[in-house]
Design a protein around this motif. Structure first.
Motif, PDB file in Angstrom:
ATOM      1  N   SER A 186      20.409 -58.080  60.098  1.00 20.41           N
ATOM      2  CA  SER A 186      19.338 -58.054  59.098  1.00 20.41           C
ATOM      3  C   SER A 186      19.655 -58.973  57.924  1.00 20.41           C
ATOM      4  N   MET A 187      20.901 -58.952  57.485  1.00 13.80           N
ATOM      5  CA  MET A 187      21.298 -59.800  56.352  1.00 13.80           C
ATOM      6  C   MET A 187      21.241 -61.281  56.718  1.00 13.80           C
ATOM      7  N   ALA A 188      21.472 -61.616  57.981  1.00  9.31           N
ATOM      8  CA  ALA A 188      21.379 -63.012  58.406  1.00  9.31           C
ATOM      9  C   ALA A 188      19.964 -63.533  58.186  1.00  9.31           C
ATOM     10  N   VAL A 189      18.967 -62.691  58.463  1.00  7.42           N
ATOM     11  CA  VAL A 189      17.571 -63.103  58.256  1.00  7.42           C
ATOM     12  C   VAL A 189      17.275 -63.215  56.770  1.00  7.42           C
ATOM     13  N   ILE A 190      17.722 -62.241  56.003  1.00  9.51           N
ATOM     14  CA  ILE A 190      17.442 -62.241  54.560  1.00  9.51           C
ATOM     15  C   ILE A 190      18.078 -63.449  53.875  1.00  9.51           C
ATOM     16  N   LYS A 191      19.335 -63.741  54.233  1.00  9.53           N
ATOM     17  CA  LYS A 191      20.056 -64.856  53.614  1.00  9.53           C
ATOM     18  C   LYS A 191      19.759 -66.201  54.277  1.00  9.53           C
ATOM     19  N   ASP A 192      19.038 -66.175  55.398  1.00 13.27           N
ATOM     20  CA  ASP A 192      18.782 -67.383  56.178  1.00 13.27           C
ATOM     21  C   ASP A 192      20.089 -68.079  56.531  1.00 13.27           C
ATOM     22  N   ASP A 193      21.060 -67.270  56.966  1.00  9.85           N
ATOM     23  CA  ASP A 193      22.392 -67.766  57.292  1.00  9.85           C
ATOM     24  C   ASP A 193      22.918 -66.983  58.488  1.00  9.85           C
ATOM     25  N   GLY A 194      23.127 -67.650  59.587  1.00  7.24           N
ATOM     26  CA  GLY A 194      23.585 -66.993  60.799  1.00  7.24           C
ATOM     27  C   GLY A 194      25.074 -67.077  61.015  1.00  7.24           C
ATOM     28  N   SER A 195      25.844 -67.305  59.956  1.00 14.92           N
ATOM     29  CA  SER A 195      27.282 -67.499  60.123  1.00 14.92           C
ATOM     30  C   SER A 195      28.011 -66.252  60.618  1.00 14.92           C
ATOM     31  N   THR A 196      27.479 -65.070  60.361  1.00 13.26           N
ATOM     32  CA  THR A 196      28.144 -63.842  60.794  1.00 13.26           C
ATOM     33  C   THR A 196      27.724 -63.403  62.196  1.00 13.26           C
ATOM     34  N   LEU A 197      26.734 -64.059  62.756  1.00 16.67           N
ATOM     35  CA  LEU A 197      26.214 -63.630  64.061  1.00 16.67           C
ATOM     36  C   LEU A 197      27.209 -63.856  65.191  1.00 16.67           C
ATOM     37  N   ASP A 198      28.006 -64.910  65.098  1.00 13.38           N
ATOM     38  CA  ASP A 198      29.034 -65.151  66.114  1.00 13.38           C
ATOM     39  C   ASP A 198      29.981 -63.966  66.220  1.00 13.38           C
ATOM     40  N   ASN A 199      30.393 -63.471  65.067  1.00  8.95           N
ATOM     41  CA  ASN A 199      31.290 -62.326  65.012  1.00  8.95           C
ATOM     42  C   ASN A 199      30.633 -61.091  65.630  1.00  8.95           C
ATOM     43  N   CYS A 200      29.352 -60.884  65.344  1.00  9.59           N
ATOM     44  CA  CYS A 200      28.619 -59.738  65.897  1.00  9.59           C
ATOM     45  C   CYS A 200      28.553 -59.820  67.421  1.00  9.59           C
ATOM     46  N   ALA A 201      28.247 -61.000  67.947  1.00 10.28           N
ATOM     47  CA  ALA A 201      28.163 -61.177  69.397  1.00 10.28           C
ATOM     48  C   ALA A 201      29.528 -60.961  70.042  1.00 10.28           C
ATOM     49  N   ARG A 202      30.577 -61.435  69.393  1.00  8.16           N
ATOM     50  CA  ARG A 202      31.926 -61.259  69.931  1.00  8.16           C
ATOM     51  C   ARG A 202      32.306 -59.773  69.960  1.00  8.16           C
ATOM     52  N   LEU A 203      31.970 -59.046  68.896  1.00 10.49           N
ATOM     53  CA  LEU A 203      32.257 -57.616  68.822  1.00 10.49           C
ATOM     54  C   LEU A 203      31.502 -56.852  69.908  1.00 10.49           C
ATOM     55  N   LEU A 204      30.230 -57.167  70.077  1.00 10.54           N
ATOM     56  CA  LEU A 204      29.450 -56.535  71.138  1.00 10.54           C
ATOM     57  C   LEU A 204      30.002 -56.886  72.518  1.00 10.54           C
ATOM     58  N   GLY A 205      30.481 -58.112  72.677  1.00  8.63           N
ATOM     59  CA  GLY A 205      31.051 -58.537  73.957  1.00  8.63           C
ATOM     60  C   GLY A 205      32.290 -57.742  74.334  1.00  8.63           C
ATOM     61  N   SER A 206      33.149 -57.482  73.351  1.00 10.95           N
ATOM     62  CA  SER A 206      34.351 -56.707  73.662  1.00 10.95           C
ATOM     63  C   SER A 206      34.001 -55.248  73.958  1.00 10.95           C
ATOM     64  N   MET A 207      32.997 -54.714  73.279  1.00  6.12           N
ATOM     65  CA  MET A 207      32.560 -53.346  73.564  1.00  6.12           C
ATOM     66  C   MET A 207      31.889 -53.270  74.946  1.00  6.12           C
ATOM     67  N   LYS A 208      31.166 -54.321  75.293  1.00  5.63           N
ATOM     68  CA  LYS A 208      30.496 -54.374  76.592  1.00  5.63           C
ATOM     69  C   LYS A 208      31.511 -54.309  77.725  1.00  5.63           C
ATOM     70  N   GLU A 209      32.644 -54.974  77.556  1.00 10.23           N
ATOM     71  CA  GLU A 209      33.681 -54.951  78.587  1.00 10.23           C
ATOM     72  C   GLU A 209      34.141 -53.521  78.876  1.00 10.23           C
ATOM     73  N   SER A 210      34.289 -52.728  77.828  1.00  8.93           N
ATOM     74  CA  SER A 210      34.702 -51.335  78.004  1.00  8.93           C
ATOM     75  C   SER A 210      33.648 -50.550  78.771  1.00  8.93           C
ATOM     76  N   PHE A 211      32.389 -50.762  78.429  1.00  8.00           N
ATOM     77  CA  PHE A 211      31.321 -50.043  79.115  1.00  8.00           C
ATOM     78  C   PHE A 211      31.150 -50.534  80.555  1.00  8.00           C
ATOM     79  N   GLU A 212      31.485 -51.793  80.828  1.00  5.86           N
ATOM     80  CA  GLU A 212      31.436 -52.280  82.205  1.00  5.86           C
ATOM     81  C   GLU A 212      32.453 -51.535  83.069  1.00  5.86           C
ATOM     82  N   GLN A 213      33.627 -51.276  82.499  1.00  7.08           N
ATOM     83  CA  GLN A 213      34.640 -50.515  83.233  1.00  7.08           C
ATOM     84  C   GLN A 213      34.147 -49.089  83.489  1.00  7.08           C
TER      85      GLN A 213
END
Length: 156
Positions: free
Chosen positions: A88-115
């Motif tokens: 939400s803050m990425a849209v408000i600030k018009d800055d997607g610099s934190t989105l990479d980190n969010c995708a990476r965090l979700l990716g590591s959590m996804k690996e656990s759920f895949e197992q």
């Protein structure tokens, strides 16, 4: 997201176990966040807003799918809320610099759920889903993919 990708996700969801659906939701959230990042990089604020809104919806679904009778739900809730806030803050600030980190965090959590999904033997979550059969046929110089499903309506 293209029409073909939506059809792929629909087919995956109809055949997935309950844990498998969570994995698919992670896939969706990561894809929306990645698309939003691309939009920010290209200066497309409206496209980024749409993708972030879609990611927020998926994150909201992940939050509502939590079962708070299990201890693990509380830290998952905090992580989902953090990622939702960052999107939400990425849209408000018009800055997607934190989105990479969010995708990476979700990716590591996804690996656990895949197992976990690999161990889930409960069968498809959608018991009333229409079966889909896919196959390849030979055309003149090409392979053609075809899908069929049972007719669930009336035939005249």
């Amino acid at each position: 997201m293209t029409k073909e990708r939506i059809q792929e996700y629909t087919l995956k969801i109809t055949n997935a176990s309950p844990t498998g659906i969570i994995v698919i939701m992670y896939d969706l959230a990561i894809e929306y966040i990645t698309e939003a990042q691309k939009c920010f990089d290209n200066g497309d604020h409206e496209g980024a807003k749409v993708q972030c809104t879609n990611a927020g919806r998926v994150l909201g679904d992940l939050i509502t799918s939590l079962d708070f009778t299990y201890e693990i739900s509380f830290p998952l809730y905090r992580i989902y809320e953090y990622i939702s806030k960052e999107v939400s803050m990425a849209v408000i600030k018009d800055d997607g610099s934190t989105l990479d980190n969010c995708a990476r965090l979700l990716g590591s959590m996804k690996e656990s759920f895949e197992q976990l999904a690999a161990q889930d033997e409960s069968g498809p979550a959608m018991s009333n889903a229409q079966p889909v059969y896919a196959g390849l046929t030979y055309g003149k110089g090409t392979l053609n993919e075809s899908t069929t499903s049972d007719n669930r309506g009336y035939t005249v």
